[in-house]
Design a protein around this motif. Sequence first.
Motif, PDB file in Angstrom:
ATOM      1  N   LEU A  32      74.206  71.216  21.023  1.00 16.20           N
ATOM      2  CA  LEU A  32      75.030  70.212  21.696  1.00 16.20           C
ATOM      3  C   LEU A  32      75.721  69.289  20.704  1.00 16.20           C
ATOM      4  CD1 LEU A  32      72.753  69.373  24.714  1.00 16.20           C
ATOM      5  CD2 LEU A  32      75.021  70.404  24.799  1.00 16.20           C
ATOM      6  N   VAL A  33      75.030  68.915  19.641  1.00 12.08           N
ATOM      7  CA  VAL A  33      75.660  68.091  18.606  1.00 12.08           C
ATOM      8  C   VAL A  33      76.811  68.856  17.953  1.00 12.08           C
ATOM      9  CG1 VAL A  33      75.301  67.017  16.352  1.00 12.08           C
ATOM     10  CG2 VAL A  33      73.642  66.668  18.185  1.00 12.08           C
ATOM     11  N   LEU A  34      76.599  70.129  17.664  1.00 11.53           N
ATOM     12  CA  LEU A  34      77.662  70.949  17.081  1.00 11.53           C
ATOM     13  C   LEU A  34      78.871  71.030  18.010  1.00 11.53           C
ATOM     14  CD1 LEU A  34      78.686  72.867  14.884  1.00 11.53           C
ATOM     15  CD2 LEU A  34      77.555  74.714  16.110  1.00 11.53           C
ATOM     16  N   LEU A  35      78.628  71.266  19.285  1.00 14.51           N
ATOM     17  CA  LEU A  35      79.739  71.296  20.247  1.00 14.51           C
ATOM     18  C   LEU A  35      80.464  69.955  20.294  1.00 14.51           C
ATOM     19  CD1 LEU A  35      78.161  73.282  23.199  1.00 14.51           C
ATOM     20  CD2 LEU A  35      79.958  74.047  21.654  1.00 14.51           C
ATOM     21  N   GLY A  36      79.708  68.882  20.236  1.00 12.99           N
ATOM     22  CA  GLY A  36      80.326  67.554  20.226  1.00 12.99           C
ATOM     23  C   GLY A  36      81.203  67.323  19.014  1.00 12.99           C
ATOM     24  N   VAL A  37      80.730  67.753  17.857  1.00 17.80           N
ATOM     25  CA  VAL A  37      81.523  67.614  16.626  1.00 17.80           C
ATOM     26  C   VAL A  37      82.796  68.445  16.724  1.00 17.80           C
ATOM     27  CG1 VAL A  37      81.558  68.136  14.154  1.00 17.80           C
ATOM     28  CG2 VAL A  37      79.572  67.010  15.159  1.00 17.80           C
ATOM     29  N   LEU A  38      82.656  69.692  17.182  1.00 15.44           N
ATOM     30  CA  LEU A  38      83.831  70.554  17.310  1.00 15.44           C
ATOM     31  C   LEU A  38      84.838  70.016  18.321  1.00 15.44           C
ATOM     32  CD1 LEU A  38      82.115  74.050  17.186  1.00 15.44           C
ATOM     33  CD2 LEU A  38      83.455  72.946  15.388  1.00 15.44           C
ATOM     34  N   ALA A  39      84.334  69.350  19.358  1.00 16.53           N
ATOM     35  CA  ALA A  39      85.211  68.793  20.383  1.00 16.53           C
ATOM     36  C   ALA A  39      85.722  67.395  20.001  1.00 16.53           C
ATOM     37  CB  ALA A  39      84.475  68.718  21.720  1.00 16.53           C
ATOM     38  N   ARG A  40      85.274  66.899  18.856  1.00 17.26           N
ATOM     39  CA  ARG A  40      85.672  65.580  18.353  1.00 17.26           C
ATOM     40  C   ARG A  40      85.357  64.454  19.336  1.00 17.26           C
ATOM     41  NH1 ARG A  40      91.388  66.390  15.204  1.00 17.26           N
ATOM     42  NH2 ARG A  40      90.557  67.737  13.604  1.00 17.26           N
ATOM     43  N   ILE A  41      84.178  64.511  19.918  1.00 18.61           N
ATOM     44  CA  ILE A  41      83.797  63.446  20.839  1.00 18.61           C
ATOM     45  C   ILE A  41      83.481  62.183  20.050  1.00 18.61           C
ATOM     46  CG2 ILE A  41      82.905  64.995  22.615  1.00 18.61           C
ATOM     47  CD1 ILE A  41      80.102  63.997  21.638  1.00 18.61           C
ATOM     48  N   ARG A  42      83.602  61.055  20.706  1.00 21.93           N
ATOM     49  CA  ARG A  42      83.330  59.777  20.058  1.00 21.93           C
ATOM     50  C   ARG A  42      82.121  59.080  20.656  1.00 21.93           C
ATOM     51  NH1 ARG A  42      88.870  57.331  18.108  1.00 21.93           N
ATOM     52  NH2 ARG A  42      90.001  59.270  17.881  1.00 21.93           N
ATOM     53  N   GLU A  43      81.607  59.598  21.730  1.00 22.48           N
ATOM     54  CA  GLU A  43      80.473  58.991  22.416  1.00 22.48           C
ATOM     55  C   GLU A  43      79.349  60.020  22.493  1.00 22.48           C
ATOM     56  OE1 GLU A  43      79.311  57.678  26.904  1.00 22.48           O
ATOM     57  OE2 GLU A  43      81.418  57.646  26.363  1.00 22.48           O
ATOM     58  N   MET A  44      78.183  59.692  21.955  1.00 25.77           N
ATOM     59  CA  MET A  44      77.088  60.654  21.900  1.00 25.77           C
ATOM     60  C   MET A  44      76.485  60.949  23.270  1.00 25.77           C
ATOM     61  SD  MET A  44      77.022  61.931  19.021  1.00 25.77           S
ATOM     62  CE  MET A  44      75.615  62.954  19.299  1.00 25.77           C
ATOM     63  N   GLY A  45      76.819  60.193  24.295  1.00 22.70           N
ATOM     64  CA  GLY A  45      76.328  60.480  25.632  1.00 22.70           C
ATOM     65  C   GLY A  45      76.995  61.690  26.262  1.00 22.70           C
ATOM     66  N   VAL A  46      78.154  62.071  25.748  1.00 19.92           N
ATOM     67  CA  VAL A  46      78.890  63.202  26.322  1.00 19.92           C
ATOM     68  C   VAL A  46      78.085  64.502  26.245  1.00 19.92           C
ATOM     69  CG1 VAL A  46      80.971  64.618  26.124  1.00 19.92           C
ATOM     70  CG2 VAL A  46      81.136  62.131  25.993  1.00 19.92           C
ATOM     71  N   PRO A  47      77.531  64.881  25.078  1.00 21.28           N
ATOM     72  CA  PRO A  47      76.730  66.117  25.060  1.00 21.28           C
ATOM     73  C   PRO A  47      75.538  66.055  26.019  1.00 21.28           C
ATOM     74  CG  PRO A  47      77.255  65.461  22.824  1.00 21.28           C
ATOM     75  CD  PRO A  47      77.687  64.347  23.724  1.00 21.28           C
ATOM     76  N   GLY A  48      74.957  64.888  26.197  1.00 18.67           N
ATOM     77  CA  GLY A  48      73.865  64.741  27.151  1.00 18.67           C
ATOM     78  C   GLY A  48      74.314  65.012  28.573  1.00 18.67           C
ATOM     79  N   ARG A  49      75.502  64.546  28.904  1.00 20.22           N
ATOM     80  CA  ARG A  49      76.043  64.817  30.239  1.00 20.22           C
ATOM     81  C   ARG A  49      76.375  66.298  30.390  1.00 20.22           C
ATOM     82  NH1 ARG A  49      78.324  59.710  29.266  1.00 20.22           N
ATOM     83  NH2 ARG A  49      80.350  60.548  28.699  1.00 20.22           N
ATOM     84  N   TRP A  50      76.872  66.935  29.321  1.00 11.80           N
ATOM     85  CA  TRP A  50      77.116  68.381  29.365  1.00 11.80           C
ATOM     86  C   TRP A  50      75.809  69.105  29.661  1.00 11.80           C
ATOM     87  CZ3 TRP A  50      79.955  69.010  24.031  1.00 11.80           C
ATOM     88  CH2 TRP A  50      81.254  68.519  24.134  1.00 11.80           C
ATOM     89  N   ALA A  51      74.762  68.710  28.953  1.00 13.40           N
ATOM     90  CA  ALA A  51      73.467  69.382  29.110  1.00 13.40           C
ATOM     91  C   ALA A  51      72.923  69.187  30.519  1.00 13.40           C
ATOM     92  CB  ALA A  51      72.473  68.846  28.093  1.00 13.40           C
ATOM     93  N   LYS A  52      73.046  67.984  31.029  1.00 11.82           N
ATOM     94  CA  LYS A  52      72.543  67.717  32.371  1.00 11.82           C
ATOM     95  C   LYS A  52      73.303  68.540  33.410  1.00 11.82           C
ATOM     96  CE  LYS A  52      71.376  63.973  35.476  1.00 11.82           C
ATOM     97  NZ  LYS A  52      71.343  62.538  35.656  1.00 11.82           N
ATOM     98  N   ARG A  53      74.607  68.609  33.260  1.00 13.84           N
ATOM     99  CA  ARG A  53      75.430  69.352  34.209  1.00 13.84           C
ATOM    100  C   ARG A  53      75.157  70.852  34.142  1.00 13.84           C
ATOM    101  NH1 ARG A  53      81.137  67.941  33.074  1.00 13.84           N
ATOM    102  NH2 ARG A  53      80.788  69.295  31.308  1.00 13.84           N
ATOM    103  N   GLU A  54      74.864  71.362  32.957  1.00 17.34           N
ATOM    104  CA  GLU A  54      74.679  72.795  32.764  1.00 17.34           C
ATOM    105  C   GLU A  54      73.216  73.218  32.711  1.00 17.34           C
ATOM    106  OE1 GLU A  54      77.174  74.919  32.838  1.00 17.34           O
ATOM    107  OE2 GLU A  54      78.597  73.286  33.050  1.00 17.34           O
ATOM    108  N   ALA A  55      72.302  72.335  33.065  1.00 18.20           N
ATOM    109  CA  ALA A  55      70.867  72.632  32.929  1.00 18.20           C
ATOM    110  C   ALA A  55      70.458  73.897  33.670  1.00 18.20           C
ATOM    111  CB  ALA A  55      70.045  71.448  33.414  1.00 18.20           C
ATOM    112  N   ASP A  56      71.077  74.174  34.784  1.00 11.92           N
ATOM    113  CA  ASP A  56      70.742  75.378  35.533  1.00 11.92           C
ATOM    114  C   ASP A  56      71.747  76.496  35.309  1.00 11.92           C
ATOM    115  OD1 ASP A  56      68.518  74.149  36.661  1.00 11.92           O
ATOM    116  OD2 ASP A  56      69.738  73.240  38.232  1.00 11.92           O
TER     117      ASP A  56
END
Length: 64
Positions: A32-56
């Motif tokens: 998730l951190v790698l995806l965040g870096v590649l997507a150039r996110i600025r807020e570390m909560g974004v990968p957490g929201r990705w993970a929560k949304r895609e948990a299933d």
Amino acid sequence: MDASSLLEAIAGLEDPRDPRGVGHRVSAVLGLVLLGVLARIREMGVPGRWAKREADGPWPYGQG
């Protein structure tokens, strides 16, 4: 190197953390951190929201 081999390499890493209190696999966190870096996110909560949304969903490294 393609994305699947990179994820396989991450999945093969040993987790140096104490197993007590570990809620997520180190491969899931690093992926998730790698995806965040590649997507150039600025807020570390974004990968957490990705993970929560895609948990299933299809992300094979985020469960268990």
